[in-house]
Write a protein that holds these residues in place. Structure first.
Motif, PDB file in Angstrom:
ATOM      1  N   HIS A 278      24.446  31.678  16.623  1.00  6.14           N
ATOM      2  CA  HIS A 278      24.559  32.304  15.119  1.00  6.14           C
ATOM      3  C   HIS A 278      23.363  31.646  13.983  1.00  6.14           C
ATOM      4  O   HIS A 278      23.142  32.269  13.482  1.00  6.14           O
ATOM      5  CB  HIS A 278      26.360  30.930  15.179  1.00  6.14           C
ATOM      6  CG  HIS A 278      27.401  31.653  15.830  1.00  6.14           C
ATOM      7  ND1 HIS A 278      28.271  31.038  14.220  1.00  6.14           N
ATOM      8  CD2 HIS A 278      27.395  32.182  16.839  1.00  6.14           C
ATOM      9  CE1 HIS A 278      29.670  31.448  15.400  1.00  6.14           C
ATOM     10  NE2 HIS A 278      29.343  32.441  16.500  1.00  6.14           N
ATOM     11  N   GLN A 279      22.797  30.452  15.319  1.00  2.00           N
ATOM     12  CA  GLN A 279      21.494  30.490  14.588  1.00  2.00           C
ATOM     13  C   GLN A 279      20.408  31.166  14.410  1.00  2.00           C
ATOM     14  O   GLN A 279      19.624  31.734  13.368  1.00  2.00           O
ATOM     15  CB  GLN A 279      20.731  28.641  14.939  1.00  2.00           C
ATOM     16  CG  GLN A 279      21.925  27.580  14.978  1.00  2.00           C
ATOM     17  CD  GLN A 279      21.290  26.325  15.088  1.00  2.00           C
ATOM     18  OE1 GLN A 279      20.443  26.435  16.443  1.00  2.00           O
ATOM     19  NE2 GLN A 279      21.718  25.096  15.394  1.00  2.00           N
ATOM     20  N   ALA A 280      20.165  31.922  15.732  1.00  6.94           N
ATOM     21  CA  ALA A 280      19.233  33.072  15.580  1.00  6.94           C
ATOM     22  C   ALA A 280      20.115  34.269  14.372  1.00  6.94           C
ATOM     23  O   ALA A 280      19.290  34.594  14.294  1.00  6.94           O
ATOM     24  CB  ALA A 280      19.661  33.517  17.562  1.00  6.94           C
TER      25      ALA A 280
ATOM     26  N   GLY B 242      16.855  43.366  12.834  1.00  7.85           N
ATOM     27  CA  GLY B 242      15.409  43.490  12.620  1.00  7.85           C
ATOM     28  C   GLY B 242      15.285  41.923  13.550  1.00  7.85           C
ATOM     29  O   GLY B 242      13.852  42.258  14.063  1.00  7.85           O
ATOM     30  N   GLY B 243      15.547  41.577  12.963  1.00  4.39           N
ATOM     31  CA  GLY B 243      15.103  39.502  13.715  1.00  4.39           C
ATOM     32  C   GLY B 243      15.818  39.716  16.115  1.00  4.39           C
ATOM     33  O   GLY B 243      15.788  38.661  16.050  1.00  4.39           O
ATOM     34  N   ILE B 244      17.103  40.834  16.029  1.00  4.19           N
ATOM     35  CA  ILE B 244      17.273  40.969  17.096  1.00  4.19           C
ATOM     36  C   ILE B 244      17.555  42.119  17.455  1.00  4.19           C
ATOM     37  O   ILE B 244      18.538  42.566  17.026  1.00  4.19           O
ATOM     38  CB  ILE B 244      19.472  39.974  16.958  1.00  4.19           C
ATOM     39  CG1 ILE B 244      18.740  38.714  16.654  1.00  4.19           C
ATOM     40  CG2 ILE B 244      19.537  40.056  18.578  1.00  4.19           C
ATOM     41  CD1 ILE B 244      20.475  37.943  16.159  1.00  4.19           C
ATOM     42  N   PRO B 245      16.415  42.727  18.467  1.00  7.02           N
ATOM     43  CA  PRO B 245      15.962  44.409  17.961  1.00  7.02           C
ATOM     44  C   PRO B 245      17.759  44.575  19.170  1.00  7.02           C
ATOM     45  O   PRO B 245      18.160  45.843  18.931  1.00  7.02           O
ATOM     46  CB  PRO B 245      14.670  44.073  19.051  1.00  7.02           C
ATOM     47  CG  PRO B 245      13.965  43.264  18.370  1.00  7.02           C
ATOM     48  CD  PRO B 245      14.988  41.425  17.452  1.00  7.02           C
TER      49      PRO B 245
ATOM     50  N   GLU C 296      22.456  46.544   4.583  1.00 11.05           N
ATOM     51  CA  GLU C 296      21.529  45.989   4.630  1.00 11.05           C
ATOM     52  C   GLU C 296      21.322  44.311   5.817  1.00 11.05           C
ATOM     53  O   GLU C 296      20.615  44.219   5.911  1.00 11.05           O
ATOM     54  CB  GLU C 296      21.365  45.461   2.805  1.00 11.05           C
ATOM     55  CG  GLU C 296      19.800  43.936   3.357  1.00 11.05           C
ATOM     56  CD  GLU C 296      19.626  43.438   1.292  1.00 11.05           C
ATOM     57  OE1 GLU C 296      19.103  43.072   1.241  1.00 11.05           O
ATOM     58  OE2 GLU C 296      20.618  44.167   1.024  1.00 11.05           O
ATOM     59  N   ILE C 297      22.828  44.030   5.531  1.00 16.94           N
ATOM     60  CA  ILE C 297      22.940  42.709   6.470  1.00 16.94           C
ATOM     61  C   ILE C 297      22.358  43.331   7.808  1.00 16.94           C
ATOM     62  O   ILE C 297      21.448  42.560   8.932  1.00 16.94           O
ATOM     63  CB  ILE C 297      24.136  42.343   6.203  1.00 16.94           C
ATOM     64  CG1 ILE C 297      24.757  42.032   4.716  1.00 16.94           C
ATOM     65  CG2 ILE C 297      24.861  41.560   7.522  1.00 16.94           C
ATOM     66  CD1 ILE C 297      25.619  41.245   4.810  1.00 16.94           C
TER      67      ILE C 297
ATOM     68  N   LEU D 133      18.319  36.489   8.988  1.00 13.64           N
ATOM     69  CA  LEU D 133      18.983  36.690   7.813  1.00 13.64           C
ATOM     70  C   LEU D 133      18.602  36.208   6.809  1.00 13.64           C
ATOM     71  O   LEU D 133      18.719  36.038   5.479  1.00 13.64           O
ATOM     72  CB  LEU D 133      21.227  36.343   7.543  1.00 13.64           C
ATOM     73  CG  LEU D 133      21.612  36.910   8.363  1.00 13.64           C
ATOM     74  CD1 LEU D 133      23.567  36.220   8.050  1.00 13.64           C
ATOM     75  CD2 LEU D 133      21.740  38.483   7.540  1.00 13.64           C
ATOM     76  N   GLY D 134      17.444  35.736   7.256  1.00  7.55           N
ATOM     77  CA  GLY D 134      16.009  34.764   6.406  1.00  7.55           C
ATOM     78  C   GLY D 134      16.403  33.612   4.531  1.00  7.55           C
ATOM     79  O   GLY D 134      16.028  34.052   3.900  1.00  7.55           O
ATOM     80  N   GLY D 135      17.608  33.050   5.525  1.00  9.63           N
ATOM     81  CA  GLY D 135      17.692  32.093   4.394  1.00  9.63           C
ATOM     82  C   GLY D 135      18.808  32.905   3.419  1.00  9.63           C
ATOM     83  O   GLY D 135      18.703  32.381   2.205  1.00  9.63           O
TER      84      GLY D 135
END
Length: 77
Positions: free
Chosen positions: A51-53, A14-17, A7-8, A58-60
């Protein structure tokens, strides 16, 4: 409730293709992971922005469902 390594990985990709992600369960408890994230899109970004990306992807979930994540980021060689 613990998160599965898969899942991680799915959230990060998903956020960084363009990311290649390696997840290691550090304690065997599903709560303490290490992640190595390699992405071309990190090129030219300071490490903190990389790291922020990942945290954004991870959506919070950091500090909540995902208790601890040892994070390493890099650009491809």
């Amino acid at each position: 409730m613990a998160m599965a390594a898969e899942e991680i990985e799915a959230l990060i990709t998903g956020g960084i293709p363009d990311a290649r992600v390696e997840i290691t369960d550090l304690a065997g408890d599903g709560d303490h992971y290490a992640a190595r994230v390699v992405a071309e899109s990190f090129r030219g970004m300071p490490r903190i922005k990389q790291h922020q990306a990942v945290y954004a992807a991870l959506g919070g979930r950091m500090g909540g469902v995902l208790h601890a994540l040892q994070l390493t980021t890099a650009v491809p060689e």
